[in-house]
Scaffold this active site. Structure first.
Site, PDB file in Angstrom:
ATOM      1  N   HIS A  72     -44.774 -20.249  11.566  1.00  0.00           N
ATOM      2  CA  HIS A  72     -43.582 -19.615  11.732  1.00  0.00           C
ATOM      3  C   HIS A  72     -42.680 -19.940  10.902  1.00  0.00           C
ATOM      4  O   HIS A  72     -42.718 -21.049   9.965  1.00  0.00           O
ATOM      5  CB  HIS A  72     -43.162 -19.988  13.257  1.00  0.00           C
ATOM      6  N   GLU A  74     -39.698 -21.384  10.605  1.00  0.00           N
ATOM      7  CA  GLU A  74     -39.007 -22.650  10.589  1.00  0.00           C
ATOM      8  C   GLU A  74     -39.939 -23.732  10.117  1.00  0.00           C
ATOM      9  O   GLU A  74     -39.504 -24.670   9.141  1.00  0.00           O
ATOM     10  CB  GLU A  74     -38.617 -23.092  12.191  1.00  0.00           C
ATOM     11  N   CYS A  97     -38.790 -20.762  18.643  1.00  0.00           N
ATOM     12  CA  CYS A  97     -39.591 -20.896  19.971  1.00  0.00           C
ATOM     13  C   CYS A  97     -39.726 -22.472  20.566  1.00  0.00           C
ATOM     14  O   CYS A  97     -39.550 -23.224  19.959  1.00  0.00           O
ATOM     15  CB  CYS A  97     -41.055 -20.236  19.725  1.00  0.00           C
ATOM     16  N   ALA A 184     -42.522  23.817   5.931  1.00  0.00           N
ATOM     17  CA  ALA A 184     -43.502  24.441   5.321  1.00  0.00           C
ATOM     18  C   ALA A 184     -43.025  25.924   4.865  1.00  0.00           C
ATOM     19  O   ALA A 184     -42.199  26.289   5.522  1.00  0.00           O
ATOM     20  CB  ALA A 184     -44.736  24.452   6.239  1.00  0.00           C
TER      21      ALA A 184
END
Length: 356
Positions: A72, A74, A97, A184
């Site tokens: 992660h 960190e 987390c 289109a």
């Protein structure tokens, strides 16, 4: 309303820890946000997060979340900082987390490294976190501030936040048209309304999406491959509403027969954080009218069809009165070569099941 125009470059604890919006926007948090942007297409279903650690002597160390199974943000920053993390301040775009998944808890790693202060942009609504990371840091005596650059990070992490709160993927509808809304010519020719810069940007959306959805009619008419070719990235899962013709370029792909909400529930449970919808006009209309679109990205080319017999962005009945039109805001307007990319967020619609 202020609209940013720029050139594009390559729950549970909500009431306990209210986010502040009056705090300074430090360059370290801006740097963390920029770091997160560099890994946007690589981390799903994990959030794309940035972290900057500033040591006591002013040296900064920047990390961003690695692909699933990797470190992660960190941990990347802490590994770079080493002993310099002791007494340092960390800026992180999402709450660290506090549980063990593929990797260990980032909150514990910050504590063990001796970080003195952590600045968090927003809390994580994931039930495995949801304030527990902040709790753990504060219980260890670390000063925690929440809310710096919160609006910017909410916008950056919108698909992830939506997925964690609703269990469904963020539905991004991509559209391309002339200034007068044609997709289109009346004879059916439609290729390359927009220029190469817009087409490359659309491929970037594919790289950032876990899955891409089209209707079977688009597969029969245009025979798209729906792969990432103009930018670096991984091809998304390809899903077709209806039956896929033999030999179609979209193969290998999945067929879906049934209500789209059921598909969204299944994809969300399978870890699809963002679903890109690329058409056609009937699919776009049906998802739009059902209120299933979270973000509209419209590429406008400086081209005029000049009549009313050219196909438009949506195929189906329009809202019957102007009061029923879908309204929203332009979150961003981005020049792409000769074209414009318009990012539109629709206003929330009233819940028809409510009577109050």
């Amino acid at each position: 309303m202020r609209v940013r125009v720029r050139q594009r470059s390559f729950a549970r604890r909500a009431s306990v820890y209210p986010e502040r919006t009056d705090v300074d926007d430090h360059p370290e948090m801006r740097q963390a946000i920029d770091a997160a942007a560099t890994v946007r297409a690589a981390t799903s279903p994990n959030p794309w997060v940035g972290c900057v650690i500033r040591s006591l002597d002013g040296t900064t160390f920047t990390g961003a979340t690695e692909p699933p199974g990797g470190r992660h943000a960190e941990i990347v920053a802490l590994d770079l900082a080493g002993d310099a993390a002791r007494g340092a301040t960390a800026w992180v775009t999402l709450e660290p987390c506090s549980h063990t998944g593929r990797t260990g808890p980032c909150a514990d790693a910050l504590i063990e490294a001796g970080v003195a202060r952590v600045v968090v942009a927003i809390g994580d609504p994931d039930p495995n976190v949801s304030g527990r990371g902040i709790d753990r840091l504060r219980a260890a005596g670390i000063e925690v501030a929440v809310g710096e650059a919160a609006d910017r990070v909410r916008a950056q992490l919108a698909p992830y936040l939506h997925h964690r709160r609703t269990g469904r993927p963020w539905v991004l509808l991509k559209l391309a048209a002339t200034v007068d809304g044609a997709t289109a010519a009346p004879d059916g020719t439609s290729r390359w309304i927009t220029g190469p810069e817009a087409r490359a940007d659309a491929h970037r959306l594919r790289a950032e999406s876990d899955a891409v959805l089209v209707g079977a009619g688009t597969v029969r008419t245009d025979d798209p491959a729906l792969t990432v070719r103009h930018v670096e990235g991984t091809d998304p899962r390809r899903i077709v509403l209806g039956s896929i013709p033999p030999g179609a370029k979209v193969l290998p792909a999945e067929e879906h027969h049934g209500p789209v909400p059921e598909l969204l529930d299944r994809l969300g449970a399978e870890g699809v954080v963002q679903l890109l919808v690329e058409g056609g006009a009937t699919v776009a209309h049906d998802l739009h009218r059902a209120g299933l679109v979270d973000q509209y990205v419209v590429y406008l080319a400086p081209v005029l069809a000049g009549g009313r017999d050219a196909p438009g962005l949506f195929e189906g009945p329009a809202a019957p009165t102007i009061g029923a039109f879908t309204r929203g805001r332009f979150a961003e307007v981005t020049p792409l070569g000769a074209d414009l990319r318009l990012d539109l967020r629709a206003d929330p619609r009233p819940d028809p099941t409510r009577t109050d």
